[in-house]
Design a protein around this motif. Structure first.
Motif, PDB file in Angstrom:
ATOM      1  N   GLU A 243      11.810  -3.254   6.167  1.00  0.00           N
ATOM      2  CA  GLU A 243      11.345  -2.072   5.425  1.00  0.00           C
ATOM      3  C   GLU A 243      12.251  -0.859   5.620  1.00  0.00           C
ATOM      4  O   GLU A 243      12.075   0.153   4.927  1.00  0.00           O
TER       5      GLU A 243
ATOM      6  N   ARG B 208      -2.892  -2.430   0.236  1.00  0.00           N
ATOM      7  CA  ARG B 208      -1.849  -3.380  -0.188  1.00  0.00           C
ATOM      8  C   ARG B 208      -2.243  -4.809   0.166  1.00  0.00           C
ATOM      9  O   ARG B 208      -1.673  -5.407   1.084  1.00  0.00           O
TER      10      ARG B 208
ATOM     11  N   PHE C 185      -1.538  -7.525  -1.081  1.00  0.00           N
ATOM     12  CA  PHE C 185      -0.505  -8.553  -1.276  1.00  0.00           C
ATOM     13  C   PHE C 185       0.611  -8.456  -0.236  1.00  0.00           C
ATOM     14  O   PHE C 185       1.588  -9.199  -0.308  1.00  0.00           O
ATOM     15  N   CYS C 186       0.457  -7.555   0.717  1.00  0.00           N
ATOM     16  CA  CYS C 186       1.477  -7.366   1.751  1.00  0.00           C
ATOM     17  C   CYS C 186       0.952  -7.810   3.109  1.00  0.00           C
ATOM     18  O   CYS C 186      -0.236  -7.755   3.372  1.00  0.00           O
TER      19      CYS C 186
ATOM     20  N   SER D 291       6.279  -7.784   9.967  1.00  0.00           N
ATOM     21  CA  SER D 291       7.487  -8.352   9.381  1.00  0.00           C
ATOM     22  C   SER D 291       8.352  -8.986  10.471  1.00  0.00           C
ATOM     23  O   SER D 291       8.210  -8.674  11.641  1.00  0.00           O
TER      24      SER D 291
ATOM     25  N   ASP E 241       7.673   1.491  -5.613  1.00  0.00           N
ATOM     26  CA  ASP E 241       6.424   1.542  -6.381  1.00  0.00           C
ATOM     27  C   ASP E 241       6.540   2.556  -7.519  1.00  0.00           C
ATOM     28  O   ASP E 241       5.960   2.379  -8.594  1.00  0.00           O
TER      29      ASP E 241
ATOM     30  N   LYS F 248      11.524  -7.007  -4.429  1.00  0.00           N
ATOM     31  CA  LYS F 248      10.771  -8.150  -3.907  1.00  0.00           C
ATOM     32  C   LYS F 248      10.062  -7.844  -2.593  1.00  0.00           C
ATOM     33  O   LYS F 248       9.172  -8.576  -2.184  1.00  0.00           O
TER      34      LYS F 248
ATOM     35  N   LYS G 245       7.709  -6.913   0.225  1.00  0.00           N
ATOM     36  CA  LYS G 245       6.278  -6.655   0.392  1.00  0.00           C
ATOM     37  C   LYS G 245       6.144  -5.904   1.715  1.00  0.00           C
ATOM     38  O   LYS G 245       6.066  -6.520   2.780  1.00  0.00           O
TER      39      LYS G 245
ATOM     40  N   PRO H 188      -0.226 -12.148   3.809  1.00  0.00           N
ATOM     41  CA  PRO H 188      -0.987 -11.140   3.062  1.00  0.00           C
ATOM     42  C   PRO H 188      -2.463 -11.513   3.032  1.00  0.00           C
ATOM     43  O   PRO H 188      -2.854 -12.566   3.549  1.00  0.00           O
TER      44      PRO H 188
ATOM     45  N   SER I 160      -3.181 -13.325  -2.929  1.00  0.00           N
ATOM     46  CA  SER I 160      -2.027 -13.967  -3.565  1.00  0.00           C
ATOM     47  C   SER I 160      -2.066 -13.758  -5.070  1.00  0.00           C
ATOM     48  O   SER I 160      -3.119 -13.463  -5.628  1.00  0.00           O
TER      49      SER I 160
END
Lengths: 369, 369, 369, 369
Positions: A230, A325, A327-328, A332, B244, B318, B320, D329, D332
């Protein structure tokens, strides 16, 4: 915090048991405001857009900062040069302007001015000790001439990685020891604790400082947040809230840290939260608190009753803020290509990386994913 | 964007097919900078700390904003009063100062000045139509005298909740229709699309605007982000990234929206991202892009090769981004006590809510959890 | 795996370099099937519902297990008693039935029978060494009489917590050393690696086994998954997929572990995944693979083309499966009241905890949250 | 539930106001146990491994199921054939065996036997109405001969997608209407509510059933869980807990649904949770509850006090179970290539998809990501 009249120097303040509140990170804040370019991260705004830099200093002063760090990070000439800048200002002019701005605002309150001595690219590029020293001296020369109150020297640990990149902050013979940048408050406080144990076992004495990121980085490895996928444009979901800052201030204080500040990601309201948490210990609130009710108390004036019901400390302490969020993920995997000091990949370039070089990097990156 | 010389008014710009970039949210940005109190959210900083307000206007201008909204939100006298302010400035003085600041900075570029007409607390408190009108007229009077270029009127939908709180932005007879605040870009764009279908089915014509939050709010109900448990001090993990924003700009443009701006949470770099995404359509980049490489291109200058490998659009598209908060959820359940206009709980008070009243609210809140 | 004819004993198999696949956890699987009560977790089903226990053994055999562990965990009489059971079977009868069932199914294939010697509640309750020994001898007596092929003794580490609860699995003089239950595969494999280093540094030799949980527990402390707030009725989101199992099998194999099995949470398909990952090393697939295409290959027969497109290994290896639970976090904070062996709170009771005792616990729990 | 003696048929039970508990999903449960191949999903185990199918029926009966659905899903000959099976059993033999097993176990309690009439691949492949009818008649012929108590016919809605795939369950003239499979309980209950409103508006009367997935699918589109990227091998983190099942049972009951069962993902303990939630309404607990304390009450016997403190309903109701997967996540994006009935991509094939065909699909899939 300090009585009007003659300013005490940093060591006198710390020796007297005062809690010193540092300031926040200029490069990240000014990047978002439009005055610093991410990538080179050079501080020419001090000369080009002094009003923007002055304003940020003022906001930190209002928020409770007792120290104005000069906005001179990375301003060695070699850095400016190999970042492809074609500027109308020399590194020296920028550093001088930065010193003047810090002093101007410091004098609006009772703050001290700290000169920041940064690691130079020359070091990573494998230049000789002589060459590196020469660059440092050039940096420091301005600080001496501009009469800053003390220096904060960022020196990377000698060994490439102890999973703790020990930055030692030095003020004449390193009277203050601590951690700067690269990790979140939790990690930094834990690390300073270890340092303190080490210093005390050796029978030595020191003051302790911490200036962590304002980003949550539970998943970053020993090289810090730069390796997180990120960095630097997707860190928003990791930004600490003011509640997180209260917690940091308390834990730092409990760990014996008395110079408590911040680095990348810290905005004025983060610093204000530190000052508000330590109101009792410092005996004062910052000027900026006239526009802030600690722990949400200002919400008692809100129109909606369920928002008024948030005007209390335990509401905010217990809150587990959602990311919005779904979908995140929440963590990481840091990048790292096993590259360390001296490696060809880290050699500094005068010109921007060429298109072909970039393509090769993009390929390498996609293989790793 | 616009050629030097005489400024075109907003309708001429839109009629000519120009894309107008709005500005971002002042109350949230200035709260973090230390000049606005969360809860009352009043804009006295325009008179008290004009340098802070001027600086923020400048940052938005540099970021590409074609409109400077006056920082006059909630500045009706009744609001200032019942927010417990003991100020040395009247509402009128604040609004006048705000107009002057917006005009001063607008003239540094080619921007227009928009006066913001806000919903008054009087409305929710159930005052008569006459009383409410009188307050509006007082607000507008300043705008007329200061000669703002157009007005943005925030009017809540008549029915308390269609799951879409249709704010209609009016410029003389409502030539521009759109959505302001309370929801994230995705929701706002979707809603403006519905509005547009409605307007077109009715055989009418209009220009469209959207000024969403810079927070992800997939979980908020029909009353918007205020009901989310994170409002207003725990919203950090929801802050939109610049990626975003690129997406928002493109989707708004594709939906036929030509006045594309932001509201609470928008910082200058968010506006800059809108302007950069629409570079081709607008035929220019904002001044602030001198300190920014679109889509991470500035990273090609970074020391570490794996960070240089991020200097490309598809990397950031891409990504996330992780929250760094594994102990937090990704969505929240909004608060809402089933209270609407006219209910005693929404009556405005001159004084802050009393301790006893707050205790009662705290109890009510804990039962609901 | 093994050729028909005379069965080789466990050490001969391991000495010959064979990979031995263990079986999965009976208490959790049978609790979900309706034959074991969570809380007491006693194995009376061996005598009461032999068809259910036999069926589960068979499924593990089909899935590739080379060892049938007798379903005798916690079956000492003192345990049965103080769990408030009013049973028509004695502990001995249950253990005998369990041995017979394991043997019956083992003989349907080429599997060995392992007797499980478990920690007794008496130990935690602070009984004398003599008393504890007597209970162990009673357990082992059945195994000797029923002629099991080897024993798996679960012995907790002497010190209450090294952040690794070292279970040592003993087969006559502890020829096989490893980890059983309480942690996820990642933690277990890492720990066995440390054990191996220790054993080798001491100049000793051993075989290594691991029988982890089939739950992801990155957040559990040194006492294992029991302290997680989700234990035992909310662990579903943590269940490992078959892809996770492939990874575990490979990492265990690479770490030099040759007895690779599972514990709580392992269902037959988890064991099958281990056997399929190690097909090449073991030279065979389990019988159950007639009803399974490794790595999703069976999906090439699916009606929808986008599901057929999932019939490949790299699809499943890269998948980051979503929880479908946006209101839940991804990690938890383990409970732990700082209580260890000998503490009154851990004393065993013959009767269920009384209502008053429970109320006191509930209060204590809510204070901690 | 029902008194011994003569069994009442399904309509008599529902007319009498009884709550009928269905059973769970056989294909998913038996796939994990090793008897069904994912992809073809054919039920030959009824003939090949009757002990496994019988055992699962028994577990559902013990868990409280009042209905044993025959394990005949997808058992039309054309399906068996084009799934590449080389079996020693015909579709008819399999269906007969399945009927016998269901009847055998139903008679061990007081359960009814339901024959499942499934959609045939022939339909999607675009065969004529005559051909499809012929296949249905072949299926139903066995049910008639084996004298099942009623039929559950899965009929897809005529239009390919209303975002609600309305399966209508028919018992002689469709006296019971409801939803089967493809969505989670929340979605199913909501949909049955809409159906009920529709039926009642039309002045009709019916009984209502729901048999949802035991997976959380807040993110799935109108075609159901098959399109989720996790289908079918990565669904573990979505599995419902028994607490989720209590909630489902209550909401279904409150919505007027009286035939409450499950489909894919339902294990016996899920059904048991339904029966336990509705203990008061049904006047009995299932046999399997002898091995289960509702709402964690069995934990009052646990060794550790903080686990005993979980022996209460409100603990489990409030728990937000963590996934243990911080790198994943919580939602999906479903796959879907815009393909519907009649499209070449959905034509059934006798042979498995060829390598070349698969490669083309893999390419198509990676472009979409």
């Amino acid at each position: 915090m300090a009585p009007a009249g003659e300013k005490k120097n940093i060591l006198k303040r710390l020796d007297a048991g005062e809690v010193v509140i540092g300031d926040g990170g200029f490069v990240f804040a000014l990047e978002k405001r439009g005055y610093v370019k991410a990538g080179p991260w050079t501080p020419e705004a001090a000369a080009e857009h002094p009003e923007a830099v002055r304003q940020l200093h003022r906001e930190f002063l209002r928020a409770g900062s007792n120290v104005m760090q000069t906005f001179t990070f990375y301003a060695s000439d070699d850095k400016l040069e190999n970042r492809g800048q074609t500027l109308s200002f020399t590194g020296r002019q920028i550093n001088e302007a930065a010193c003047d701005l810090a002093r101007e605002v410091a004098n609006e309150g009772d703050a001290l001015v700290a000169g920041g001595v940064s690691q130079t690219p020359a070091y990573l590029s494998g230049k000789t000790e002589e060459e590196v020293k020469a660059i440092f001296i050039k940096q420091i020369d301005v600080f001496v001439q501009k009469n800053v109150d003390f220096l904060i020297a960022e020196v990377w640990g000698v060994t490439p990685c102890h999973c703790i990149t020990a930055h030692i902050s030095v003020s004449k013979c390193a009277d203050i020891v601590g951690i700067n940048c690269h990790f979140d408050p939790e990690t930094c406080v834990k690390t300073v604790k270890l340092m303190k144990e080490g210093v005390e076992k050796a029978g030595l004495k020191a003051h302790y400082m911490s200036q962590p990121l304002a980003f949550h980085t539970p998943d970053c490895g020993c090289q810090g947040f730069i390796d997180l996928p990120e960095f630097p444009f997707g860190l928003e979901p990791r930004i600490l809230t003011r509640m997180d800052m209260h917690k940091y201030a308390r834990e730092a204080y409990n760990a014996g840290i008395r110079y408590i500040g911040g680095c990348c990601g810290f905005e004025p309201y983060h610093i204000r939260a530190l000052a508000e948490e330590l109101e009792a210990e410092r005996g004062c609130l910052p000027a900026g608190s006239e526009k802030h009710g600690s722990w949400g108390s200002g919400l008692s004036l809100h129109t909606k009753p369920w928002v008024r019901a948030r005007a209390r400390r335990d509401y905010w302490e217990k809150l587990k803020p959602a990311s919005g969020r779904p979908f995140c993920p929440s963590m990481s995997t840091p990048d790292s290509w096993g590259v360390t000091k001296g490696h060809a990949d880290l050699m500094q370039q005068k010109e921007a990386t060429s298109k072909e070089q970039l393509e090769a990097l993009f390929d390498k990156a996609s293989q790793g994913h």
